[in-house]
Design a protein around this motif. Sequence first.
Motif, PDB file in Angstrom:
ATOM      1  N   LEU A 111      34.145 -52.533   2.699  1.00 51.29           N
ATOM      2  CA  LEU A 111      33.886 -53.839   3.316  1.00 51.29           C
ATOM      3  C   LEU A 111      33.968 -54.972   2.299  1.00 51.29           C
ATOM      4  CD1 LEU A 111      31.005 -52.886   5.785  1.00 51.29           C
ATOM      5  CD2 LEU A 111      33.376 -53.431   6.351  1.00 51.29           C
ATOM      6  N   VAL A 112      33.457 -54.703   1.102  1.00 53.26           N
ATOM      7  CA  VAL A 112      33.532 -55.742   0.064  1.00 53.26           C
ATOM      8  C   VAL A 112      35.000 -56.063  -0.216  1.00 53.26           C
ATOM      9  CG1 VAL A 112      33.079 -56.247  -2.384  1.00 53.26           C
ATOM     10  CG2 VAL A 112      31.287 -55.219  -0.960  1.00 53.26           C
ATOM     11  N   ASP A 113      35.829 -55.019  -0.297  1.00 54.16           N
ATOM     12  CA  ASP A 113      37.270 -55.248  -0.532  1.00 54.16           C
ATOM     13  C   ASP A 113      37.848 -56.118   0.574  1.00 54.16           C
ATOM     14  OD1 ASP A 113      37.121 -53.734  -2.741  1.00 54.16           O
ATOM     15  OD2 ASP A 113      38.097 -51.947  -1.902  1.00 54.16           O
ATOM     16  N   ARG A 114      37.472 -55.787   1.795  1.00 55.26           N
ATOM     17  CA  ARG A 114      38.022 -56.528   2.934  1.00 55.26           C
ATOM     18  C   ARG A 114      37.553 -57.979   2.927  1.00 55.26           C
ATOM     19  NH1 ARG A 114      38.302 -53.220   8.593  1.00 55.26           N
ATOM     20  NH2 ARG A 114      39.728 -54.759   9.468  1.00 55.26           N
ATOM     21  N   MET A 115      36.264 -58.159   2.616  1.00 54.08           N
ATOM     22  CA  MET A 115      35.726 -59.532   2.603  1.00 54.08           C
ATOM     23  C   MET A 115      36.363 -60.337   1.488  1.00 54.08           C
ATOM     24  SD  MET A 115      31.680 -59.194   3.476  1.00 54.08           S
ATOM     25  CE  MET A 115      31.223 -57.764   2.558  1.00 54.08           C
ATOM     26  N   THR A 116      36.514 -59.689   0.343  1.00 54.31           N
ATOM     27  CA  THR A 116      37.071 -60.387  -0.812  1.00 54.31           C
ATOM     28  C   THR A 116      38.524 -60.759  -0.536  1.00 54.31           C
ATOM     29  OG1 THR A 116      35.668 -58.973  -2.117  1.00 54.31           O
ATOM     30  CG2 THR A 116      37.283 -60.263  -3.318  1.00 54.31           C
ATOM     31  N   HIS A 117      39.217 -59.835   0.102  1.00 43.20           N
ATOM     32  CA  HIS A 117      40.622 -60.068   0.421  1.00 43.20           C
ATOM     33  C   HIS A 117      40.780 -61.300   1.314  1.00 43.20           C
ATOM     34  CE1 HIS A 117      44.358 -59.286   2.767  1.00 43.20           C
ATOM     35  NE2 HIS A 117      44.809 -59.067   1.530  1.00 43.20           N
ATOM     36  N   ASN A 118      39.804 -61.478   2.200  1.00 49.73           N
ATOM     37  CA  ASN A 118      39.899 -62.588   3.152  1.00 49.73           C
ATOM     38  C   ASN A 118      39.195 -63.863   2.690  1.00 49.73           C
ATOM     39  OD1 ASN A 118      41.366 -61.146   4.981  1.00 49.73           O
ATOM     40  ND2 ASN A 118      39.577 -60.297   5.983  1.00 49.73           N
ATOM     41  N   ALA A 119      38.652 -63.821   1.485  1.00 49.15           N
ATOM     42  CA  ALA A 119      37.847 -64.974   1.065  1.00 49.15           C
ATOM     43  C   ALA A 119      38.703 -66.207   0.814  1.00 49.15           C
ATOM     44  CB  ALA A 119      37.085 -64.632  -0.196  1.00 49.15           C
ATOM     45  N   GLU A 120      38.171 -67.361   1.228  1.00 51.05           N
ATOM     46  CA  GLU A 120      38.841 -68.616   0.892  1.00 51.05           C
ATOM     47  C   GLU A 120      38.310 -69.078  -0.453  1.00 51.05           C
ATOM     48  OE1 GLU A 120      37.777 -68.690   5.223  1.00 51.05           O
ATOM     49  OE2 GLU A 120      36.835 -68.200   3.323  1.00 51.05           O
ATOM     50  N   ALA A 121      39.099 -69.909  -1.101  1.00 52.14           N
ATOM     51  CA  ALA A 121      38.583 -70.473  -2.342  1.00 52.14           C
ATOM     52  C   ALA A 121      37.434 -71.407  -1.983  1.00 52.14           C
ATOM     53  CB  ALA A 121      39.691 -71.274  -3.020  1.00 52.14           C
ATOM     54  N   HIS A 122      36.289 -71.182  -2.545  1.00 55.49           N
ATOM     55  CA  HIS A 122      35.190 -72.083  -2.225  1.00 55.49           C
ATOM     56  C   HIS A 122      34.363 -72.399  -3.460  1.00 55.49           C
ATOM     57  CE1 HIS A 122      32.635 -68.668  -2.713  1.00 55.49           C
ATOM     58  NE2 HIS A 122      31.574 -69.424  -2.532  1.00 55.49           N
ATOM     59  N   ALA A 123      34.663 -71.685  -4.552  1.00 53.09           N
ATOM     60  CA  ALA A 123      33.838 -71.863  -5.743  1.00 53.09           C
ATOM     61  C   ALA A 123      34.010 -73.285  -6.287  1.00 53.09           C
ATOM     62  CB  ALA A 123      34.252 -70.843  -6.794  1.00 53.09           C
ATOM     63  N   ASN A 124      33.106 -73.672  -7.144  1.00 51.04           N
ATOM     64  CA  ASN A 124      33.153 -74.973  -7.820  1.00 51.04           C
ATOM     65  C   ASN A 124      33.268 -76.141  -6.862  1.00 51.04           C
ATOM     66  OD1 ASN A 124      33.172 -73.470 -10.226  1.00 51.04           O
ATOM     67  ND2 ASN A 124      35.412 -73.231 -10.054  1.00 51.04           N
ATOM     68  N   ASN A 158      25.485 -57.233   9.401  1.00 56.65           N
ATOM     69  CA  ASN A 158      26.670 -56.987  10.230  1.00 56.65           C
ATOM     70  C   ASN A 158      27.393 -58.289  10.544  1.00 56.65           C
ATOM     71  OD1 ASN A 158      27.207 -54.151  11.592  1.00 56.65           O
ATOM     72  ND2 ASN A 158      25.008 -54.281  11.237  1.00 56.65           N
ATOM     73  N   LEU A 159      26.598 -59.317  10.878  1.00 57.47           N
ATOM     74  CA  LEU A 159      27.213 -60.608  11.223  1.00 57.47           C
ATOM     75  C   LEU A 159      27.893 -61.224  10.007  1.00 57.47           C
ATOM     76  CD1 LEU A 159      24.535 -62.337  13.502  1.00 57.47           C
ATOM     77  CD2 LEU A 159      26.359 -60.752  14.142  1.00 57.47           C
ATOM     78  N   VAL A 160      27.202 -61.120   8.869  1.00 52.81           N
ATOM     79  CA  VAL A 160      27.763 -61.743   7.654  1.00 52.81           C
ATOM     80  C   VAL A 160      29.094 -61.077   7.305  1.00 52.81           C
ATOM     81  CG1 VAL A 160      27.382 -62.223   5.202  1.00 52.81           C
ATOM     82  CG2 VAL A 160      25.449 -62.307   6.799  1.00 52.81           C
ATOM     83  N   VAL A 161      29.099 -59.754   7.313  1.00 54.96           N
ATOM     84  CA  VAL A 161      30.327 -59.043   6.943  1.00 54.96           C
ATOM     85  C   VAL A 161      31.449 -59.408   7.907  1.00 54.96           C
ATOM     86  CG1 VAL A 161      31.400 -56.758   6.923  1.00 54.96           C
ATOM     87  CG2 VAL A 161      29.211 -57.121   5.763  1.00 54.96           C
ATOM     88  N   ALA A 162      31.149 -59.374   9.210  1.00 55.04           N
ATOM     89  CA  ALA A 162      32.194 -59.670  10.194  1.00 55.04           C
ATOM     90  C   ALA A 162      32.697 -61.097  10.022  1.00 55.04           C
ATOM     91  CB  ALA A 162      31.648 -59.465  11.601  1.00 55.04           C
ATOM     92  N   ALA A 163      31.754 -62.033   9.806  1.00 53.52           N
ATOM     93  CA  ALA A 163      32.155 -63.431   9.622  1.00 53.52           C
ATOM     94  C   ALA A 163      33.088 -63.549   8.420  1.00 53.52           C
ATOM     95  CB  ALA A 163      30.924 -64.320   9.445  1.00 53.52           C
ATOM     96  N   ARG A 164      32.733 -62.864   7.357  1.00 48.24           N
ATOM     97  CA  ARG A 164      33.553 -62.974   6.150  1.00 48.24           C
ATOM     98  C   ARG A 164      34.928 -62.339   6.340  1.00 48.24           C
ATOM     99  NH1 ARG A 164      34.126 -66.347   4.665  1.00 48.24           N
ATOM    100  NH2 ARG A 164      35.055 -65.788   2.663  1.00 48.24           N
ATOM    101  N   VAL A 165      34.951 -61.190   7.005  1.00 52.40           N
ATOM    102  CA  VAL A 165      36.259 -60.553   7.240  1.00 52.40           C
ATOM    103  C   VAL A 165      37.131 -61.489   8.079  1.00 52.40           C
ATOM    104  CG1 VAL A 165      37.419 -58.618   8.382  1.00 52.40           C
ATOM    105  CG2 VAL A 165      35.388 -58.191   6.995  1.00 52.40           C
TER     106      VAL A 165
END
Length: 678
Positions: free
Chosen positions: A532-545, A318-325
């Motif tokens: 939730l995955v859609d929402r998290m992905t939508h809000n994701a910052e670029a962090h790869a690489n 729950n915390l991880v999802v909320a943090a990511r959103v």
Amino acid sequence: MAPPSTTTDPADRSPLITAATSGAGLALIAYAATHLLHRPGLLPAGLGAAAALAVLVALAETWHRRRTRPVRDLTTALAPLLRTEPAKAMIKARKHRNGTPTRLTIRYGATFDERDEKARAKVREIIATRLGGPAEATWKPTRRQILVTVDASPGSGDIIDSDQPAAPETTDPIPGRDTMRTRTTDVVQAILGASAHVDRVDFAAYTDTPTGIDVTYATTTRDLAAGFRDRVLLQINSKIPGNWRSTWDFENNRIRFELRPPFPTNVRYPITHQFVKYELPYAVTEHQRIESWALGSKNPHCLVVGPTGSGKTVFIRNLVVAARVLGIPVVLCDPKMTEYLDFEELDGVTVITETLDIAEAITLTHREMMSRYRAIKRRQARKGDFGKIMFILDEFFIFKEASGVIWQEMKARDKDLKGREHPCLSLWKRLAVLARTAEIHLTVGIQRPDAEFLTGLARDSFRMRISLDQATPEAARMMWGNSRIGTTLPNIQGRAVASTADGPAYVQVLRLLTPSDEDAFDAEDATVWKHLVDRMTHNAEAHANGDGPLAFLGPLNNPTPVEATETEGAFALPPAPAQPAPEPEDTTPAGALEAEDGTEEAGVYELEVGDHIELDLDTGTEPVEVADLHFGEDEDNEEEWVEIEYTAQDGTTGVQRLGVDDIVTRKTPATTSGGSET
Ligand SMILES: Nc1ncnc2c1ncn2[C@@H]1O[C@H](COP(=O)(O)OP(=O)(O)OP(=O)(O)O)[C@@H](O)[C@H]1O
């Protein structure tokens, strides 16, 4: 006022009149008989018998009048008040003592309202006054009767009220309600005493299910004790159906008991929830209100307590999802390795499972914290300038034990390595104390309450707490400072006690299952997860690489960099990440530095209750024992401090405030306890 009656009740006539009348009658009969029978000798005997009879009649009359007068007087006094028609025979005396009735049944009229406290008090007062002793009155509204017991012992004058008032039975059409009212009164009086009074019982519509009980009780000091209030509630909860809570009005000696709404179970994640900045929703309350952890300096870090299978993982998800959103990057350390598989591919979440990688993640996060800290100290940045980071370490003690084993093996191989524990554990303690200023929030999962997080400085930092386990009184005291909280937690998946704005309260953690839950993961879970995955992905910052907010993790932030760490170089720390070198003035020790004499230099943040340290007191440098530790912040300059409560060798106690970064000399704990280092 009614004018006095001019007719005389025959019972009010003097017994002498009755005696004289009956005597005169008999004398007349004797006189007539002597004349009719022509036997004058009978006259003196007849007159004597008449006189004797008159005396007997007078005595009997006197006895009867004495016995019935109190009842008659009482009837006269009570009839207008009780509106009894006809007043005759309204009172039956069932027992007497010394001519005074001690047990009576009194009828009252249909228009008398027995719920009127003042009227009842008046009735008791009249009875006590007329019968000369305290009266105990039991009201029977169904029969419109009062059962009265009088203690007519000389000298007693108090009135003891143990009424059983209730709403009139005859007017309540719902069967069972009256029995419930009587039951409620019995239960309330059993714990609050006979003077406690049930003023009102509310019922659910068209049922005999009570939903509210209003009680008035006699003034007492016991109501101020939490233990007493808990016992009263326990009594209600055990004896009246349903789950109750109580609200006490001390000023007016009143209690309102309210039926708690049925607690929700198995609550699906509310996908329409409107997220508020830095508030991480995780549960619902009994009122179906969403409960969130507001990330901030008041509740910087979170402690999750629960044995295997209790729902710890679901809570952390729950915390991880909320943090990511909310766009907060998450470092998710999972020594059990398989709990967060479905988060591994998510942008903005770095899942770390190997012991040494977790140790490295702690070291790197500490380094990130220190660089933020220094920027604040140099006034190059202000608190709040940095993006928040959520650092989660599930199963802390599994990690601690595993790192301990590895550390021993590393030390056996490399004699230059020193210290009682892996250095990352000191850094971890430092993180727990300082990380809040650097906007880094920790979440730690453990199986049962432990002093490591619940005493001293950690106690002040891990203020957001949740326990998914039914607590023992000792565990409850550690977690909540109250040995009763959570001890009756029902065994329901996701049911927990959590710190809320209103203090510790029962909550139901939101059901957040992911595909790795396999059988338990149903179609609705799948819909929620996808959303939730859609929402998290939508809000994701670029962090790869290596870019983005988790760049400080270096190779650990790369999806596949460190898999082979333990097999390749079993006891080596993983390669240093691509990080700017520590700044030269960063001289803060990464852990306690041992000296030859059994002492070590330790950071204040590392201290524990019971440690023996040296403090600069007015009398010079003195050895003291740490009695307690408190963490705080200066409101003016936002400087953080640690208050050390200590006991000196001569037994005097005191408090000294030091900066969180200060260093003190401490006896190495192994030396203190006389044991050897393991
Ligand atoms: N809040 C919840 N609502 C509904 N079901 C839940 C909830 N929490 C847990 N469960 C159920 O209980 C199972 C175990 O939960 P979870 O994996 O979180 O336990 P845990 O404490 O992490 O135990 P372990 O450490 O063994 O994984 C879940 O798969 C799910 O079926």
